[in-house]
Each structure stands twice: as C-alpha cells, then as structure tokens.
Design an enzyme around this catalytic site. Sequence first.
Site, PDB file in Angstrom:
ATOM      1  N   ASN A  33       0.815  -1.212   0.000  1.00 46.91           N
ATOM      2  CA  ASN A  33       0.000   0.000   0.000  1.00 46.91           C
ATOM      3  C   ASN A  33       0.849   1.263   0.000  1.00 46.91           C
ATOM      4  O   ASN A  33       0.953   1.946  -1.008  1.00 46.91           O
ATOM      5  CB  ASN A  33      -0.957  -0.031   1.196  1.00 46.91           C
ATOM      6  N   ASP A  34       1.484   1.537   1.121  1.00 44.43           N
ATOM      7  CA  ASP A  34       2.235   2.789   1.223  1.00 44.43           C
ATOM      8  C   ASP A  34       3.357   2.896   0.186  1.00 44.43           C
ATOM      9  O   ASP A  34       3.657   3.984  -0.287  1.00 44.43           O
ATOM     10  CB  ASP A  34       2.815   2.938   2.633  1.00 44.43           C
ATOM     11  N   VAL A  35       3.961   1.763  -0.174  1.00 39.40           N
ATOM     12  CA  VAL A  35       5.100   1.806  -1.100  1.00 39.40           C
ATOM     13  C   VAL A  35       4.676   2.104  -2.539  1.00 39.40           C
ATOM     14  O   VAL A  35       5.530   2.274  -3.405  1.00 39.40           O
ATOM     15  CB  VAL A  35       5.935   0.505  -1.064  1.00 39.40           C
TER      16      VAL A  35
ATOM     17  N   ALA B 144       0.622   3.595   7.407  1.00 37.14           N
ATOM     18  CA  ALA B 144       0.814   5.000   7.771  1.00 37.14           C
ATOM     19  C   ALA B 144      -0.522   5.714   8.024  1.00 37.14           C
ATOM     20  O   ALA B 144      -0.550   6.877   8.362  1.00 37.14           O
ATOM     21  CB  ALA B 144       1.594   5.724   6.683  1.00 37.14           C
TER      22      ALA B 144
END
Lengths: 89, 458
Positions: free
Chosen positions: B384-386, B425
Amino acid sequence: MDITTITIFILAVFVGFEIITKVPPTLHTPLMSGSNAISGIAIIGAILATTVQGNIGMWLGFIAVIFAMINVVGGFMVTDRMLKMFKRK
Amino acid sequence: MIDFLYLISAICFIYGLKMLSHPKTARNGNIIASLGMLIAIIATVSLGTNLDLKMIGIAMLIGAIIGGFFATKVEMTQMPQLVAIFNGFGGGASALVASSEFLKYGADSSMFLIISITLSVLVGTLTLTGSFIAFGKLQGLISTKPITFPGQQIFNALLAITMFTAAYFIPTYGINAFYIIVILSGLLGILLVIPIGGADMPVVISLLNSYSGIAAAMTGFVLVNSQPSAGNALIICGSLVGASGMILTQIMCKGMNRSLANVIFGAVGGEVEASSGEGKEVNIKSYSTEEAAMIFDAAEKIIVVPGYGLAVAQAQHAVREVAEFLEDKGKTVLYAIHPVAGRMPGHMNVLLAEANISYEQLKDLDEINPEFEDCDVAIVLGANDVVNPAARSDQNSPIYGMPILNVDKARTVIINKRTMNTGFAGVQNELFGYENSIMVFGDAKDMLIKLLSDLKEL
C-alpha cells in the site's frame, strides 16, 4: 588494552562496510541470518567462561554456550536453506 | 598457534561474506563462513586449558538441537521472527560472557574493564529483550501497533542515566550495582521496541542485528586482557556484523525517507492518526477476477508488486503459477521489490525464491521504476504505502518524500487488497481512485487461484 586492539576494531568495521555494501538487496535476508550466525562467535568467549571459578560464573558460561550455539547452528543452517532456493531459470 | 587458527577463521568469515555479493556464489560463501566458525570452536576447545569438555559438549549439543530444529522447521514467511530471535540469543550470549567475566574480577575490575563490561551487558541484554519483543510483534503475540505512554522518552533517558550511574558505582557496591545494570538494560530493550509499529520492523530487525554484532565486539574488549586471542576474534567478527546491520538499517531508513531517530522515537501510527481524517474521497472501481483476467490476456508486459499482504496470505506459489501461465503465452513478467516491502530486508526476495521464481526477474526500486512507463499491467499484491503517489506529490502526507514504486505510470494498475483499510501509515491511497486503477478485493492467494482458473477459461 593498547592501540592494537583499537586498530583491529576500526579496521574490521571498515572491512565490514566495504564488503557488505556490495551485497545486492535480493540477498539481504540471507545476509542478515548469515551475519547473525557469525555474531555467534561469542561462543568462544562462552567456552572459556565455563572455566570461571565459582558456580555462578560457570553456569553463566554454560547458558552462554547454549545461546551462542543456537545462534551459530540455526543461523548457518537457515541461511543455507534460503540460499539453496535462489535459482535462475 | 591459536592466534593463527583464529586468523584463518576471520578470513573465512570475511571471504564468506564477500561471496554473498552474488546469488551464484552465496551458498558456498555461507559454507565457508560456517567452516570458519567450526575452526574457531575446535581451536578453542582443543587448545583451551582446564576445560570441562563434557559440560561444554552437552551445552553445545542442546544449542545445536534447538537451533537446528528451528532452522529446518521455520516457514519462509516467518523468517523475520526467526532472525529476530536468533539476534536475541547472540546478544544474550555476549552479555552472559561479559557477566561471567565480571564475576571473576568483581569490584576489583579496572576502569577499562568496567566500561567494556557495562557496554557489553547493556547492548547484549537490550538485544535479548528487544528481540523477544520484536519476535512477539512479528508472531502476532503482541500488538503490532506502536505502544506508547506519556513521557516514554524521558523515562527511557532516566533509565539510561541510572544505569550509567550504577556502572560508576561498581567499584563501591560491586555486584549490586551490576544487577541494576542488567535489569535496566533488559527493561530498556523492551521499552525501545514496544513503541515501534509493524511496518517499521525492517529497521528494528536490522538494528538488532547490528546490536548483536556490537555486543560481541564489546565482549571482545572485555576478554582482550585475559584472553587476547579470543578477545580479538570477537572484536573482528562483532565489528563485521555490527557494520553489516548498520548498513541494512541505513538502507531501510532511506527506503522510508525517515531518519533512524524518527523510526525509534517517532512511533508512527499513533501520531499520524490525526491527519488521516482529512483523506480525500476516492471513487474506486471494483472488478471481478474474470474481468481482471481479460486485462491480463491483452497485456504484453506485466509487473508484479508484492507486499506484506502476500506474505500473510502465503501467496508466493500462487503468484508463480499465474506468472508461469502468462509467460507461457509469451508475456513478460517482472517483479518490483521495494526495499521496505515485508517485515525485514529482502523478505519478498526470499519468499519469491522459495516459489522458484528466478532472482533475475526480481528488480529493485531503481531498476524497475523506468519499466512501469511501457508496462501494460502492474499488479499490486498486499502493498500500500510503497505505491502511494502522494509520497511524490503531497507535501502534507506523512509519507511524503518516501521513494515509491511508480505503478501509477503503468497503463492499468490492478490492486489486490483484502479490504479498503488504510495502509500502515494511516493514509488513504489516492492511487485507488486513479483513472487507470482497478481494485480486486480478496485474500491474495484465493484471488490469484481464481484468476488463474479464469485465465485458463479464456
């Protein structure tokens, strides 16, 4: 303690930085488990510690040998298991 | 003689680590390193005086059985836990050796010895307890959310100050001051790891890895007076491992665009929650695996982006089956590995290697990012965040500045997630609402198995 010890320490850190920066990201997990096994070198200190006079010191050495040996045997074996899997088509 | 043997074993370690720089030579490198250890152990046992060989043999046997058992039984997805716990044992062994050395000299120890014993016990014990907490978090025994309380950092600082004060009073109070050091070091290890969230685990494990080396090096300083050869060997090997862990820690921090201090003291997750409310509305398109299969069928170049979700779902073999099917149809399949994907450095690479995927198809961030431009389908599995483009554009995003995989540049992005929950995050990913984005919900493994059968039916 003399300057030789410090020299060895600093040079070893430099050697470490030099060789580890060349390890590709693909192998970072085996690098960790393999280097972890190497930190099991504490085992030689542990073996020598078993000769410490007085019971407590000796038993601390005994447990230290067990801990270090878990680290050494487990670390090298699991690294081998992983590296065996890295193949090309 | 023993110096010479230790030198040989040090050369084995250095050469073995050097051979880890390529997958082709890596396995032999590991074997050479283990031979180095064997030489060091045999040299110590055979040349030592007054050793109780029976007792040492029993201890070694117990350790070897335990270590060997876990090394053969562990699943590749559980590798972070295993490395964490092994780090802990390494640190623990170092601390124990330093402690037994203290018992030998007690309060009469020289200033230098007291300093090195304190550092060795501090780093070693902290590694032991910290690693057990990390293990608990990775295994799901302890909440992976950051656990914080008010004044935590001040409390930790006070602990550290108390500990060094105790070290200062060793000549006066002897063993009692020493006990305080041991207890506080253990407590410090726990308190330093509990505030760290799941996705920051790659940093923590690298750091603990480094600590286990530093602890061994410090124990080397403890031993260097009474056992110069063994002391030097510990210093050399410990420094190698310490340096290695430090480099990995740096790489992981860079992969998140955060400083080490921010990871250790930032407790991300708790603090960011407040900003997650202002998340923009995203309109998503949810597709079935049949529709996704048609997109794959029309594609030429496909990039797979694995994340922690893939490890949780144990979907590595399913990925390979889908990829093989597509490759047999003449399509190109590559894998994009973000440095902090998963729970430890290189976690995804090991999983995919386990599924028999060639390491040449696994590309790191810099290699793969230009490839997205002419890629037909990028499939994001449990990451997700990456892949959040906000890291490039939105200065207010907590992940702003983090290097990401530019999946949004692909013609079509297929995102597989279990639910619409935000990433670690705590930010909603605007990628999901993009024109070229398609969501396919479900467990990664089930989704891929269904996808494969739909592909076969086309």
